[in-house]
Design a protein around this motif. Sequence first.
Motif, PDB file in Angstrom:
ATOM      1  N   LYS A 215      18.104  -0.155  -6.089  1.00  0.00           N
ATOM      2  CA  LYS A 215      17.079   0.383  -6.354  1.00  0.00           C
ATOM      3  C   LYS A 215      15.840  -0.268  -5.933  1.00  0.00           C
ATOM      4  O   LYS A 215      15.176  -0.648  -6.700  1.00  0.00           O
ATOM      5  N   SER A 216      15.822  -0.400  -4.758  1.00  0.00           N
ATOM      6  CA  SER A 216      14.813  -1.413  -3.994  1.00  0.00           C
ATOM      7  C   SER A 216      13.912  -0.351  -3.136  1.00  0.00           C
ATOM      8  O   SER A 216      14.653   0.600  -2.265  1.00  0.00           O
ATOM      9  N   TYR A 217      12.806  -0.282  -3.095  1.00  0.00           N
ATOM     10  CA  TYR A 217      11.832   0.697  -2.489  1.00  0.00           C
ATOM     11  C   TYR A 217      10.618   0.278  -1.771  1.00  0.00           C
ATOM     12  O   TYR A 217       9.994  -0.844  -2.428  1.00  0.00           O
ATOM     13  N   LEU A 218      10.404   0.373  -0.537  1.00  0.00           N
ATOM     14  CA  LEU A 218       9.432  -0.230   0.277  1.00  0.00           C
ATOM     15  C   LEU A 218       8.223   1.126   0.374  1.00  0.00           C
ATOM     16  O   LEU A 218       8.244   2.047   0.809  1.00  0.00           O
ATOM     17  N   ILE A 219       7.143   0.524  -0.272  1.00  0.00           N
ATOM     18  CA  ILE A 219       5.941   1.599   0.062  1.00  0.00           C
ATOM     19  C   ILE A 219       4.691   1.170   0.492  1.00  0.00           C
ATOM     20  O   ILE A 219       4.392  -0.177   0.173  1.00  0.00           O
ATOM     21  N   GLU A 220       3.903   1.841   0.952  1.00  0.00           N
ATOM     22  CA  GLU A 220       2.484   1.065   1.403  1.00  0.00           C
ATOM     23  C   GLU A 220       1.479   1.264   0.451  1.00  0.00           C
ATOM     24  O   GLU A 220       0.557   0.404   0.603  1.00  0.00           O
ATOM     25  N   GLU A 221       1.355   2.496  -0.389  1.00  0.00           N
ATOM     26  CA  GLU A 221       0.240   2.820  -1.296  1.00  0.00           C
ATOM     27  C   GLU A 221       0.813   3.443  -2.555  1.00  0.00           C
ATOM     28  O   GLU A 221       1.904   3.972  -2.470  1.00  0.00           O
ATOM     29  N   VAL A 222       0.005   3.420  -3.544  1.00  0.00           N
ATOM     30  CA  VAL A 222       0.228   4.033  -4.940  1.00  0.00           C
ATOM     31  C   VAL A 222       0.917   5.353  -4.555  1.00  0.00           C
ATOM     32  O   VAL A 222       1.789   5.754  -5.351  1.00  0.00           O
ATOM     33  N   ASP A 223       0.288   6.130  -3.771  1.00  0.00           N
ATOM     34  CA  ASP A 223       0.696   7.692  -3.675  1.00  0.00           C
ATOM     35  C   ASP A 223       2.347   7.975  -3.012  1.00  0.00           C
ATOM     36  O   ASP A 223       2.675   8.825  -3.137  1.00  0.00           O
ATOM     37  N   GLN A 224       2.677   6.789  -2.750  1.00  0.00           N
ATOM     38  CA  GLN A 224       4.062   6.768  -2.135  1.00  0.00           C
ATOM     39  C   GLN A 224       5.311   6.415  -3.080  1.00  0.00           C
ATOM     40  O   GLN A 224       6.460   6.529  -3.102  1.00  0.00           O
ATOM     41  N   LEU A 225       4.719   6.177  -4.409  1.00  0.00           N
ATOM     42  CA  LEU A 225       5.580   5.634  -5.669  1.00  0.00           C
ATOM     43  C   LEU A 225       6.021   6.844  -6.307  1.00  0.00           C
ATOM     44  O   LEU A 225       5.514   7.807  -6.903  1.00  0.00           O
TER      45      LEU A 225
ATOM     46  N   ILE B 177      -2.532  -3.982  -7.476  1.00  0.00           N
ATOM     47  CA  ILE B 177      -3.333  -3.691  -8.735  1.00  0.00           C
ATOM     48  C   ILE B 177      -2.924  -2.200  -9.217  1.00  0.00           C
ATOM     49  O   ILE B 177      -2.654  -1.888 -10.228  1.00  0.00           O
ATOM     50  N   GLU B 178      -3.184  -1.506  -8.169  1.00  0.00           N
ATOM     51  CA  GLU B 178      -3.257  -0.024  -8.244  1.00  0.00           C
ATOM     52  C   GLU B 178      -1.866   0.534  -8.615  1.00  0.00           C
ATOM     53  O   GLU B 178      -1.652   1.292  -9.579  1.00  0.00           O
ATOM     54  N   ILE B 179      -0.929  -0.017  -8.025  1.00  0.00           N
ATOM     55  CA  ILE B 179       0.572   0.286  -8.329  1.00  0.00           C
ATOM     56  C   ILE B 179       0.912   0.058  -9.711  1.00  0.00           C
ATOM     57  O   ILE B 179       1.595   0.728 -10.564  1.00  0.00           O
ATOM     58  N   GLU B 180       0.431  -1.259  -9.927  1.00  0.00           N
ATOM     59  CA  GLU B 180       0.796  -1.645 -11.363  1.00  0.00           C
ATOM     60  C   GLU B 180       0.242  -0.794 -12.476  1.00  0.00           C
ATOM     61  O   GLU B 180       0.852  -0.588 -13.511  1.00  0.00           O
ATOM     62  N   LYS B 181      -0.892  -0.460 -12.301  1.00  0.00           N
ATOM     63  CA  LYS B 181      -1.857   0.604 -13.054  1.00  0.00           C
ATOM     64  C   LYS B 181      -1.138   1.731 -13.339  1.00  0.00           C
ATOM     65  O   LYS B 181      -1.078   2.364 -14.302  1.00  0.00           O
ATOM     66  N   PHE B 182      -0.573   2.345 -12.106  1.00  0.00           N
ATOM     67  CA  PHE B 182       0.194   3.653 -12.164  1.00  0.00           C
ATOM     68  C   PHE B 182       1.219   3.402 -12.936  1.00  0.00           C
ATOM     69  O   PHE B 182       1.605   4.419 -13.662  1.00  0.00           O
TER      70      PHE B 182
END
Length: 295
Positions: A244-254, A279-284
């Motif tokens: 369960k490892s995922y590579l994303i560039e920005e929060v909207d890809q999560l 930080i954006e990803i953590e907040k999301f």
Amino acid sequence: MIIKRAEKMGFCFGVSGAVDLCEEVIKKNNISKKKMYILGMLVHNKVVIKDMEDKGFEVLKEEDLLSHKIHLGENDLVIIRAHGTTKEIYKILDKSGCEIFDATCVFVKRIRNALIETENKGNKIIFVGDKNHPEVKGILSFGNNFEVIASFEEFLNFKVDSNVNYTLLTQTTFNKEVFFKIKDYILENYNNIEIFSKICGATYERQRAVEKLAKECEAIIIVGDKKSSNSKKLYEISKEINEKSYLIEEVDQLNVDWLKNISSVGITAGASTPEKIIIEIEKFIRGNFDDKHGL
């Protein structure tokens, strides 16, 4: 849900130095008003590049310089990206009369200098890395007698001539565990290959940190540009340990489905990834899942 950061992640000193240099140039250029260019991607992250474009930089393509589509002069300034560039591009920039700011990472410079020095001694170069990566292309443009290999398996298939002296050089972001395998094999089997390793210490620290994180958390989010060599290697290392490892560039890809029914998620980031994206990803994640256990 517990959110845990890798012990080492995000901007390395080379990337920080390149970004800081751009900021310094912006302040200086408020007086001179020269047209500002960055040669290629300053670092491999689209968010960073967009930020620099918003601040007045234009991204300059190497092929446009080589094909003479762009002609620079004394009213222009150019920042050379952190990965460096080719010998031919350096010559074009020097001849143009433009103002040059070189943000090439110190580790890249050391490997480039080692290539030049060892070739001058008569050694043949074995270069370990991705031949299509701009860092590698730039370094190798200063050489004449080299072979490029991308893996331990390719090294095993490389025909070592006992009558030739070699120097082994590496891409700064190469997987250090694979390098150790190659190094150990050389020490056991050859005495005519000297080893010069300048794999970035920050790269190695981040690789070790994601190994640890992938064992401790149920899912891992790797944040980085998909063109970033070090980000992709973090993903590959994590994926081997944790499916369960995922590579994303920005929060909207999560994808929130990735994190359903798990109690812990680890976050790491490539060396070119800005803190604000992390930080954006953590907040999301906190906004979509209870964080009753804290960090």
